[in-house]
Design a protein around this motif. Structure first.
Motif, short mmCIF file in Angstrom:
data_model
loop_
_atom_site.label_atom_id
_atom_site.label_comp_id
_atom_site.label_asym_id
_atom_site.label_seq_id
_atom_site.Cartn_x
_atom_site.Cartn_y
_atom_site.Cartn_z
N PRO A 251 57.72 99.92 2.16
CA PRO A 251 57.19 98.93 2.99
C PRO A 251 55.77 98.19 2.14
O PRO A 251 55.26 98.91 1.41
N PRO A 252 55.73 97.09 2.36
CA PRO A 252 54.56 96.43 1.65
C PRO A 252 53.04 96.99 1.84
O PRO A 252 52.92 97.54 3.21
N GLU A 253 52.38 96.87 0.78
CA GLU A 253 51.21 97.67 0.83
C GLU A 253 51.25 99.01 1.10
O GLU A 253 49.89 99.59 1.27
N SER A 254 52.34 99.90 1.13
CA SER A 254 52.31 101.29 1.45
C SER A 254 51.81 101.84 0.17
O SER A 254 52.27 101.44 -0.98
N PRO A 255 51.33 103.23 0.18
CA PRO A 255 50.87 103.75 -0.94
C PRO A 255 52.02 104.23 -1.86
O PRO A 255 53.09 104.64 -1.53
N VAL A 256 51.88 104.37 -3.21
CA VAL A 256 52.92 104.91 -4.10
C VAL A 256 52.12 105.92 -4.92
O VAL A 256 51.03 105.57 -5.51
N SER A 257 52.63 107.23 -4.88
CA SER A 257 51.90 108.22 -5.79
C SER A 257 52.72 108.70 -6.90
O SER A 257 53.84 108.68 -6.94
N VAL A 258 51.85 109.17 -7.90
CA VAL A 258 52.39 109.57 -8.96
C VAL A 258 51.68 111.18 -9.24
O VAL A 258 50.46 111.18 -9.54
N ALA A 259 52.57 111.96 -9.42
CA ALA A 259 51.85 113.49 -9.67
C ALA A 259 52.55 114.01 -10.95
O ALA A 259 53.67 113.79 -11.22
N VAL A 260 51.82 114.69 -11.46
CA VAL A 260 52.06 115.36 -13.08
C VAL A 260 51.91 116.93 -13.04
O VAL A 260 50.70 117.35 -12.48
N VAL B 287 57.28 110.66 -8.81
CA VAL B 287 57.26 109.13 -8.15
C VAL B 287 57.42 109.25 -6.51
O VAL B 287 58.65 109.32 -6.39
N ARG B 288 56.32 109.01 -5.54
CA ARG B 288 56.71 109.15 -4.24
C ARG B 288 56.44 108.14 -3.53
O ARG B 288 55.36 107.43 -3.74
N ASN B 289 57.31 107.48 -2.60
CA ASN B 289 57.01 106.30 -1.86
C ASN B 289 57.74 106.57 -0.34
O ASN B 289 58.58 107.18 -0.24
N GLN B 290 57.34 105.69 0.47
CA GLN B 290 57.92 105.89 1.65
C GLN B 290 59.17 105.14 1.98
O GLN B 290 59.46 103.97 0.99
N LEU B 291 60.09 105.50 2.72
CA LEU B 291 61.36 104.82 2.73
C LEU B 291 61.08 103.26 3.43
O LEU B 291 60.26 102.96 4.33
N VAL C 41 60.60 109.11 -0.30
CA VAL C 41 61.69 109.23 -1.42
C VAL C 41 60.98 109.81 -2.53
O VAL C 41 59.94 109.13 -3.03
N GLU C 42 61.38 110.97 -3.33
CA GLU C 42 60.79 111.31 -4.69
C GLU C 42 61.53 111.32 -5.63
O GLU C 42 63.00 111.79 -5.58
#
Length: 612
Positions: free
Chosen positions: A522-531, A542-546, A600-601
């Motif tokens: 979705p527009p402007e939804s956060p996208v996270s990166v975890a190491v 890489v994790r983001n909303q459906l 989604v990951e």
């Protein structure tokens, strides 16, 4: 005139045949004469016995001084002694000897059949006694013939043997020629069986003693025993090799091998002078073990080979009939006929014809299979050549496409930079927005071209790995700065982790993952990166909303050119995830996907140190 020896009507002078056994082997003619006699058929078959056999023959002589030949078959009987009335000393006996263990040169007649010559002193019926000792089966057929009739029978037997050997030679020659083409081990077993069948026929018909040198002629008896035992082992080896394509059970194959190992045991028995036990055990194996083992192998086969299982059942039936017909009289379990006297020829030729039928069918189907393999290979070669040509054309096209598109893209980028510099002090937001759209479109087009070029290089296996040591955080910072929406990215975990891998290839993977996360969420939804990391590897998630495209299909999402139906209106070529997945494998790692609580990951896992 009948071609088969012994079937022609001969003027046999024996009018009565009687027999009895001497278990001790020590009885004299006088003691035997007063014993209990039994009427004997024309062909007497008693099986394997250690007893001495006595025959009382009543011979009718029609002319005084007539010479008769007592022709005895089979020719593998060890020792035969004929007791003739002594005309000079009534009540006494003259003896004449023949047999397989006597030198050929000492025999009365130079004949393959065991024969004794007797000159009758007067007409009338004469009683003769014959003593037979043998380590083979007690099968006996005696005829009293005129010398010309005996010679006629011998000549006929010679012709039959020549015909038999010619057929066997032709079959062996065909097997050799076929072996030069197919190189199948079953041909070798067949040729070995044919060679032994020739020795078998020559030995049992009495020709081996005539062919061997004088000092070796008594060894014909050993040749006979060895070839008899060897024939069963070679037949088992042939059928075992021919059935391998049908994949019989391992247990049945091991059982056949174990039975074949009885042959060295039989050789040891012969060396210990227990020949009767060796040849008798061979007859029992051929009748009671070989056939059930063959049936076991066929019934346990897991598939049709070059010969179908139905064809093998037919072969089993034919083999059973031949073996029963040949071995039952040998064991004394049924009466014998004239054909059983020719066991070495009849059974040898019939078995060879059966083996040849199996071998011919096997060879024909092997040639068909080889022809089909050559055809498939030719088609695969043509397909490979076509694919190589298509790849070369594709490479040429991509090179041309890259050159033709990158030049105008560079021109557009320079023009947009010039426009941006020209409007540096302008407050016109619409102009700046249009310039940003131009630059974003140019960058998107450039990324598509880069992905296509990288995918092509990866498909050619020409993508080198340039291993360098660097911190993950530095790479993520560079990717963050190049994003169209950098404010959406949130970093977590051990971003200062030091790894050794190819930074350029890793950047392509991470850029594709972040670009997909921003595009399909979705527009402007956060996208996270975890190491995260452990002692040997590290993972970047890489994790983001459906988004509108829904849950990705894990079985298809990494396929080349795959795009969800809902994503057909969005920019992209369906190469990003395929490229990332293959680059991860190229770097010795993996790229996977999963859906967790409306998110989604994509997880990229790589070793801490990648080999170059």
């Amino acid at each position: 005139m009948t071609f088969w020896p012994g079937l022609a009507v001969a003027q046999d002078r024996i009018v009565e045949r009687m027999w009895q056994l001497d278990p001790s082997g020590q009885l004299t003619v006088a003691e035997v004469a007063s014993g209990r006699w039994q009427a004997a058929p024309a062909i007497l078959s008693l099986g394997y016995r250690p007893d001495t056999l006595w025959m009382r023959l009543k011979v009718r002589v029609t002319r005084p001084g007539e010479t008769l030949v007592l022709r005895t078959r089979p020719s593998y009987l060890d020792h035969i002694r004929l007791y003739l009335p002594d005309p000079q000393h009534p009540g006494r006996w003259q003896t004449r000897d023949t047999g397989d263990t006597l030198p050929f040169a000492t025999r009365d007649r130079a004949s393959a059949a065991l024969a004794l010559v007797w000159e009758a002193p007067q007409t009338g019926d004469h009683v003769l006694y014959m003593q037979v000792r043998t380590t083979s089966t007690l099968m006996l057929h005696v005829q009293a013939l005129d010398p010309r009739e005996a010679q006629f029978h011998d000549a006929r037997l010679d012709r039959v043997l020549m015909f038999h050997l010619s057929i066997m030679l032709c079959m062996g020659l065909w097997a050799w020629l076929d072996y030069t083409l197919n190189r199948h081990v079953v041909n070798l077993w067949f040729m070995a069986a044919q060679l032994n069948a020739v020795v078998f026929a020559l030995s049992l018909q009495g020709y081996m003693a005539a062919l061997l040198p004088h000092e070796w002629s008594v060894a014909a008896n050993e040749f006979t025993s060895v070839s008899v035992c060897l024939s069963t082992m070679l037949a088992l080896g042939f059928y075992r090799a021919a059935l391998m394509d049908n994949q019989p059970s391992a247990t049945s194959r091991h059982a056949v091998t174990l039975v074949m190992l009885l042959f060295p045991v039989q050789l040891m028995l012969m060396w210990l002078e227990e020949t009767r036990w060796a040849v008798q055990s061979n007859a029992m194996v051929a009748l009671l073990l070989a056939l059930p083992l063959l049936v076991w192998m066929v019934s346990s086969s897991r598939r049709d080979g070059l010969l179908t299982r139905r064809a093998w059942w037919v072969a089993c039936g034919a083999h059973a009939l031949l073996t029963a017909y040949a071995m039952l009289p040998v064991l004394g379990w049924r009466s014998a006929d004239d054909a059983n006297l020719q066991t070495s020829l009849l059974f040898g030729l019939s078995s060879a014809m059966l083996m040849l039928a199996v071998l011919v069918t096997h060879s024909r189907r092997a040639r068909v299979a080889a022809r089909e393999d050559r055809l498939r290979l030719s088609l695969l070669t043509q397909r490979l050549t076509l694919e190589q040509q298509q790849r070369a054309d594709q490479q040429q096209f991509l090179d041309m496409l890259g050159h033709e598109l990158k030049t105008p893209l560079m021109t557009i980028r320079l023009a947009s930079n010039a426009l941006r510099r020209g409007t540096a002090g302008s407050d016109d937001g619409k102009v700046l927005q249009r310039i940003a759209r131009i630059e974003a479109s140019v960058e998107a087009m450039n990324q598509v071209l880069e992905r296509v070029m990288e995918a092509n290089r990866l498909g050619d296996c020409s993508l080198p790995i340039n291993v360098q040591g660097f911190a993950i955080g530095a790479l993520l910072e560079a990717v963050h700065d190049a994003m169209a929406e950098p404010e959406r990215l949130h970093r977590h975990g051990d971003t200062m982790l030091q790894v050794r891998t190819d930074p350029d290839l890793l950047r392509v993977i991470v850029s594709n993952l972040l670009d997909n996360a921003c595009k399909y969420s979705p527009p402007e939804s956060p996208v996270s990166v975890a190491v995260q990391s452990d002692a040997r590897s590290w993972c970047l998630t890489v994790r983001n909303q459906l988004g509108p495209t829904g849950v990705p299909d894990p079985d298809r999402v990494f396929r080349k050119y795959h795009r969800a139906e809902e994503a057909k209106g969005l920019p992209g070529a369906g190469l990003g995830l395929w490229l990332g997945h293959n680059l991860a494998q190229h770097l010795g790692g993996s790229l996977g996907v999963r859906t967790v609580h409306e998110h989604v990951e994509f997880s990229l896992c790589l070793p801490l140190t990648v080999s170059s």
